[in-house]
Design a protein around this motif. Structure first.
Motif, mmCIF file in Angstrom:
data_model
loop_
_atom_site.group_PDB
_atom_site.id
_atom_site.type_symbol
_atom_site.label_atom_id
_atom_site.label_comp_id
_atom_site.label_asym_id
_atom_site.label_seq_id
_atom_site.Cartn_x
_atom_site.Cartn_y
_atom_site.Cartn_z
ATOM 1 N N LEU A 91 1.099 20.608 -9.313
ATOM 2 C CA LEU A 91 0.419 21.819 -8.893
ATOM 3 C C LEU A 91 1.190 23.069 -9.319
ATOM 4 N N PRO A 92 0.508 24.195 -9.429
ATOM 5 C CA PRO A 92 1.220 25.456 -9.678
ATOM 6 C C PRO A 92 2.145 25.795 -8.515
ATOM 7 N N GLY A 93 3.221 26.490 -8.821
ATOM 8 C CA GLY A 93 4.184 26.868 -7.791
ATOM 9 C C GLY A 93 5.449 26.048 -7.893
ATOM 10 N N ARG A 94 6.520 26.589 -7.335
ATOM 11 C CA ARG A 94 7.834 25.959 -7.471
ATOM 12 C C ARG A 94 8.334 25.273 -6.207
ATOM 13 N N TYR A 95 7.763 25.595 -5.049
ATOM 14 C CA TYR A 95 8.458 25.277 -3.810
ATOM 15 C C TYR A 95 7.593 24.510 -2.816
ATOM 16 N N THR A 96 8.297 23.756 -1.963
ATOM 17 C CA THR A 96 7.667 23.032 -0.862
ATOM 18 C C THR A 96 8.509 23.238 0.395
ATOM 19 N N ALA A 97 7.892 23.752 1.430
ATOM 20 C CA ALA A 97 8.593 23.920 2.705
ATOM 21 C C ALA A 97 8.771 22.553 3.368
ATOM 22 N N ARG A 98 9.912 22.337 3.959
ATOM 23 C CA ARG A 98 10.175 21.049 4.585
ATOM 24 C C ARG A 98 9.166 20.698 5.677
ATOM 25 N N PRO A 99 8.735 21.640 6.527
ATOM 26 C CA PRO A 99 7.692 21.265 7.501
ATOM 27 C C PRO A 99 6.404 20.812 6.836
ATOM 28 N N ASP A 100 6.044 21.411 5.699
ATOM 29 C CA ASP A 100 4.842 20.994 4.976
ATOM 30 C C ASP A 100 5.011 19.587 4.414
ATOM 31 N N LEU A 101 6.165 19.314 3.833
ATOM 32 C CA LEU A 101 6.432 17.982 3.303
ATOM 33 C C LEU A 101 6.390 16.945 4.413
ATOM 34 N N ALA A 102 7.031 17.235 5.534
ATOM 35 C CA ALA A 102 7.038 16.298 6.660
ATOM 36 C C ALA A 102 5.622 16.032 7.151
ATOM 37 N N HIS A 103 4.826 17.071 7.232
ATOM 38 C CA HIS A 103 3.448 16.931 7.696
ATOM 39 C C HIS A 103 2.648 16.029 6.765
ATOM 40 N N GLU A 104 2.798 16.233 5.453
ATOM 41 C CA GLU A 104 2.039 15.425 4.506
ATOM 42 C C GLU A 104 2.520 13.972 4.497
ATOM 43 N N LEU A 105 3.810 13.753 4.624
ATOM 44 C CA LEU A 105 4.325 12.384 4.709
ATOM 45 C C LEU A 105 3.703 11.652 5.894
ATOM 46 N N LEU A 106 3.630 12.319 7.014
ATOM 47 C CA LEU A 106 3.055 11.701 8.205
ATOM 48 C C LEU A 106 1.563 11.442 8.023
ATOM 49 N N GLN A 107 0.855 12.409 7.447
ATOM 50 C CA GLN A 107 -0.582 12.213 7.225
ATOM 51 C C GLN A 107 -0.835 11.042 6.287
ATOM 52 N N ASP A 165 0.869 -1.182 0.000
ATOM 53 C CA ASP A 165 0.000 0.000 0.000
ATOM 54 C C ASP A 165 0.909 1.236 0.000
ATOM 55 N N TRP A 166 1.327 1.643 -1.185
ATOM 56 C CA TRP A 166 2.338 2.694 -1.292
ATOM 57 C C TRP A 166 1.737 4.017 -1.746
ATOM 58 N N THR A 167 2.396 5.082 -1.344
ATOM 59 C CA THR A 167 2.131 6.433 -1.854
ATOM 60 C C THR A 167 3.476 7.110 -2.052
ATOM 61 N N VAL A 168 3.651 7.756 -3.202
ATOM 62 C CA VAL A 168 4.863 8.517 -3.483
ATOM 63 C C VAL A 168 4.521 10.004 -3.428
ATOM 64 N N VAL A 169 5.238 10.737 -2.615
ATOM 65 C CA VAL A 169 5.034 12.175 -2.484
ATOM 66 C C VAL A 169 6.112 12.888 -3.295
ATOM 67 N N ARG A 170 5.676 13.791 -4.169
ATOM 68 C CA ARG A 170 6.582 14.488 -5.088
ATOM 69 C C ARG A 170 6.571 15.989 -4.812
ATOM 70 N N PRO A 171 7.439 16.462 -3.930
ATOM 71 C CA PRO A 171 7.466 17.891 -3.609
ATOM 72 C C PRO A 171 8.202 18.703 -4.671
ATOM 73 N N GLY A 172 8.050 20.025 -4.567
ATOM 74 C CA GLY A 172 8.817 20.940 -5.398
ATOM 75 C C GLY A 172 10.165 21.232 -4.758
ATOM 76 N N GLY A 173 10.770 22.357 -5.135
ATOM 77 C CA GLY A 173 12.046 22.750 -4.554
ATOM 78 C C GLY A 173 11.915 22.968 -3.058
ATOM 79 N N LEU A 174 12.735 22.287 -2.285
ATOM 80 C CA LEU A 174 12.594 22.316 -0.831
ATOM 81 C C LEU A 174 13.287 23.524 -0.219
ATOM 82 N N PHE A 175 12.638 24.072 0.806
ATOM 83 C CA PHE A 175 13.251 25.172 1.554
ATOM 84 C C PHE A 175 12.830 25.069 3.011
ATOM 85 N N ASP A 176 13.577 25.730 3.874
ATOM 86 C CA ASP A 176 13.307 25.683 5.307
ATOM 87 C C ASP A 176 12.227 26.679 5.690
ATOM 88 N N ALA A 177 11.470 26.326 6.703
ATOM 89 C CA ALA A 177 10.457 27.210 7.279
ATOM 90 C C ALA A 177 10.294 26.828 8.742
#
Length: 236
Positions: free
Chosen positions: A180-196, A155-167
């Protein structure tokens, strides 16, 4: 929930571990250098392990409900095998121990479609430069990793973020099943979505984009900051 995190000592991996513990999950953080891991807590176990070592990976996977892979390597000219070799050993360990849920990180460029709403320079010059030259070996191995994941019955899911930056905090980020539109993904946002995604498996067998829309950097700021992270070997 019992969660094991591979790549736990990277910039995003630490955030995944921190957020998971804050949500009262039991977490095993796997890292080649446990002595440098900065987090502690009653719900956290830090273990030494290299994803190239199938025995160590198998031992780390055993007894968990979900696996989060935040493996990452810096851009370079040498061939990269960390993603494909790592996910091979991770999935083999999951099958052996009956662990079903896998969430892994690659990149938004693997959607293989133009960035929505972007200007000509970004679509035709800047992103192709990163994909075909600066990050070619990394993205090649990410594609191999995704193919391996698709070939399992997990039961896999692959998360594909944009350019990572700190927040500093998790934002009201966007999530979609296409680029999605936009270039960037904040690391806290990526971590949150991975956990969800690890906790809720409704988006199994899916590729998920995560995009931050607030307080994003400009291109020059991102390149400068990520160059420092690359040299430290902690790109993800």
């Amino acid at each position: 929930m019992n969660i094991v995190v591979f790549g736990a000592n990277g910039l995003t991996g630490r955030l995944v571990v921190e957020q998971a513990c804050a949500e009262r999950h039991t977490v095993t953080a796997v890292t080649r250098h446990p002595e440098t891991f900065p987090l502690t807590g009653p719900l956290l176990r830090v273990v030494a392990g290299d994803v190239y070592d199938p025995v160590a990976v198998e031992r780390a996977v055993a007894g968990h409900d979900a696996v989060i892979s935040v493996l990452g390597v810096p851009f370079g000219k040498k061939p990269v095998t960390t993603y494909s070799a790592g996910i091979t050993h991770i999935t083999e360990g999951m099958v052996k121990h009956g662990v079903r849920r896998l969430v892994a990180v690659t990149s938004t460029v693997l959607f293989d479609e133009p960035a929505p709403g972007e200007n000509f320079f970004f679509r035709k010059a800047l992103e192709p430069l990163v994909m075909r030259f600066m990050g070619r070996t990394v993205y090649d191995d990410m594609r191999r990793m995704e193919a391996i994941v698709r070939g399992t019955d997990l039961d896999w899911t692959v998360v594909r973020p944009g350019g990572l930056f700190d927040a500093s905090v998790v934002s009201d980020y966007q999530v979609g099943a296409s680029r999605l539109p936009g270039r960037y993904t904040a690391r806290p946002d990526l971590a949150h979505e991975l956990l969800q995604q690890a906790v809720d498996d409704r988006q199994s067998h899916a590729y998920i984009d995560v995009r931050t829309t607030q307080n994003t950097p400009n291109v020059l700021e991102l390149i400068r900051k990520e160059a420092v992270s690359d040299k430290a070997g902690k790109r993800v």
